[in-house]
Design an enzyme around this catalytic site. Structure first.
Site, PDB file in Angstrom:
ATOM      1  N   GLY A  30       1.170  -5.201 -11.442  1.00 22.49           N
ATOM      2  CA  GLY A  30      -0.132  -5.136 -10.791  1.00 22.49           C
ATOM      3  C   GLY A  30      -0.916  -3.951 -11.315  1.00 22.49           C
ATOM      4  N   GLY A  32      -4.966  -1.733 -11.007  1.00 23.91           N
ATOM      5  CA  GLY A  32      -6.278  -1.543 -10.425  1.00 23.91           C
ATOM      6  C   GLY A  32      -6.979  -0.385 -11.094  1.00 23.91           C
ATOM      7  N   GLY A  33      -8.115  -0.002 -10.561  1.00 24.00           N
ATOM      8  CA  GLY A  33      -8.907   1.035 -11.185  1.00 24.00           C
ATOM      9  C   GLY A  33      -8.267   2.412 -11.130  1.00 24.00           C
ATOM     10  N   GLY A  35      -4.659   2.906 -10.464  1.00 21.60           N
ATOM     11  CA  GLY A  35      -3.222   2.973 -10.672  1.00 21.60           C
ATOM     12  C   GLY A  35      -2.647   1.658 -11.142  1.00 21.60           C
ATOM     13  N   VAL A  37       1.159  -0.736 -10.913  1.00 20.98           N
ATOM     14  CA  VAL A  37       2.438  -0.929 -10.239  1.00 20.98           C
ATOM     15  C   VAL A  37       3.379  -1.640 -11.205  1.00 20.98           C
ATOM     16  CG1 VAL A  37       3.641  -1.988  -8.323  1.00 20.98           C
ATOM     17  CG2 VAL A  37       1.379  -1.025  -7.970  1.00 20.98           C
ATOM     18  N   LYS A  52       4.542   2.515  -7.960  1.00 27.00           N
ATOM     19  CA  LYS A  52       3.095   2.668  -8.027  1.00 27.00           C
ATOM     20  C   LYS A  52       2.783   4.002  -8.688  1.00 27.00           C
ATOM     21  CE  LYS A  52       0.745   3.077  -3.997  1.00 27.00           C
ATOM     22  NZ  LYS A  52       0.019   2.640  -2.824  1.00 27.00           N
ATOM     23  N   ASP A 146      -7.301  -1.785   6.788  1.00 27.51           N
ATOM     24  CA  ASP A 146      -7.592  -2.696   5.682  1.00 27.51           C
ATOM     25  C   ASP A 146      -6.686  -3.924   5.743  1.00 27.51           C
ATOM     26  OD1 ASP A 146      -9.057  -3.518   3.480  1.00 27.51           O
ATOM     27  OD2 ASP A 146      -7.712  -2.577   2.043  1.00 27.51           O
TER      28      ASP A 146
END
Length: 381
Positions: A30, A32-33, A35, A37, A52, A146
């Site tokens: 996985g 994202g901006g 980090g 995983v 992570k 969230d």
């Protein structure tokens, strides 16, 4: 270094050690901006974890503090419906990492993507698992802030796990690192008070569970506006459309409606109260949970269909001087398809940014199996 099938070149190479730690990188699960995983192996113990790792540009003091706060929060919440944290540390190059249990199954978003609306018994099973985990979090004064399908994981045995406490807030103490006047969360699942930048409490999470349950029962969220301002207005002012397509038992629809009340005082007072209402609304809910769990276990092993790569523009909501919600745009964020087994990591860098439909595309904890990426915490700018 070769790009992954999802189109992203990982920062760490498969088969290489993460210098200064006991972990060896196996694969990217996985991103994202802020980090990535990875599935990683502890070389001394021979066990695999979801690791992570913050990206170099996201390793500032505030984001590191957020990751540490997330780790401490999860470490206090040893619960079967909450992902477990195993380790926290800093690599030789200065990047912080968080090691979590490696789950097998799929994110709830993938299950919804593949199956659409779920039968009431299955939807209630998922909601009860979410409420069970939230009850434990609320018991230590921790609000998730969230809750959404991307942060709920369906394990291959049909059990439910809550993921990604990266923007969670302690109602007491100073562990939240929250900017004043900034609403943290994902707009499509945010409670009215959250959208408006007002104080949140456990009932804010219960509203989000109501939104997710509505989506599980109908195949779509109650408010589908594409513009953030319109979406914020809907949560604050508009009643959700009736749950009529497909038809939902009246008692169950009434429970969802109460969870979605605009005023926190009109909602359920606690997760256990919400759960008790769900069990009362669905005849034989407890007896049906075994079959529902088995059906979800099958769904969690199905490959996700859909586009291989999605791009969204991230944004955050800030409350202006006259109480108006302002939208501040961020950079486009790339999210890999939710593949099996990785909770999304989303903790550390979700500072102020949020996107419609959870554009914080993070990589999250890793899971085996098919897919879900534990969020990497990137998308929220």
């Amino acid at each position: 270094m070769a790009a992954t099938p999802e189109g992203r070149t990982p920062q760490l190479e498969a088969g290489s050690p993460l210098a200064g730690t006991p972990y060896r990188i196996l694969r990217l699960i996985g991103a994202g901006g802020f980090g990535e995983v990875y599935e990683a192996e502890h070389e001394e113990l021979g066990v695999r974890r979801a690791l992570k790792v913050l990206l170099p540009h996201a390793s500032g003091a505030e984001r590191v503090a957020r990751m540490r706060a997330e780790a401490r929060a999860l470490a206090r919440l040893r619960h079967p419906c909450i992902v477990e944290v195993m380790d926290l540390g800093t690599a030789e190059d200065g990047r912080s990492f968080l090691a979590m249990e490696l789950l097998a199954g799929a994110p709830l978003r993938d299950v919804l993507h593949n199956r659409g609306a779920l039968p009431p018994e299955e939807a209630v099973h998922v909601a009860l698992g979410m409420l069970d985990g939230l009850s434990a979090a609320h018991g230590v004064d921790l609000v998730h802030r969230d809750v959404k399908p991307e942060n709920v994981f369906v394990c291959e045995d049909g059990s439910i796990r809550l993921l990604d406490f990266g923007v969670a807030k302690f109602l007491s103490g100073d562990a939240a690192f929250t900017q004043s006047g900034v609403s943290l969360g994902t707009p499509r699942y945010m409670a009215p008070e959250q959208v408006q930048g007002e104080p949140v409490d456990l009932r804010t999470d219960l509203y989000a569970v109501g939104v997710v349950l509505y989506e599980l029962l109908s195949g779509r969220p109650p408010f589908e506006d594409d513009q953030l301002i319109a979406l914020a207005y809907a949560h604050v002012m508009r009643p959700p459309p009736p749950l009529s397509d497909p038809p939902v038992p009246a008692a169950l629809a009434a429970v969802v409606a109460r969870a979605l009340e605009k005023q926190p005082a009109a909602r359920f007072a606690s997760a256990p109260e919400f759960a008790a209402a769900l069990k009362s609304a669905v005849a034989g809910a407890e007896g049906a949970r075994g079959a529902a769990r088995a059906a979800l276990a099958r769904a969690a092993t199905e490959p996700r269909a859909g586009p291989a790569l999605r791009r969204r523009r991230v944004a955050h909501l800030a409350v202006g001087s006259h109480g108006r919600v302002e939208i501040r745009r961020g950079a486009p964020c790339v999210a890999p398809p939710r593949r099996v087994g990785c909770h999304r990591r989303g903790g550390a860098g979700r500072g102020a940014g949020v996107g419609v439909d959870g554009a914080r595309h993070r990589a999250g904890h890793g899971c085996r199996g098919r897919g879900g990426a534990h969020d990497a915490g990137g998308g929220r700018a």
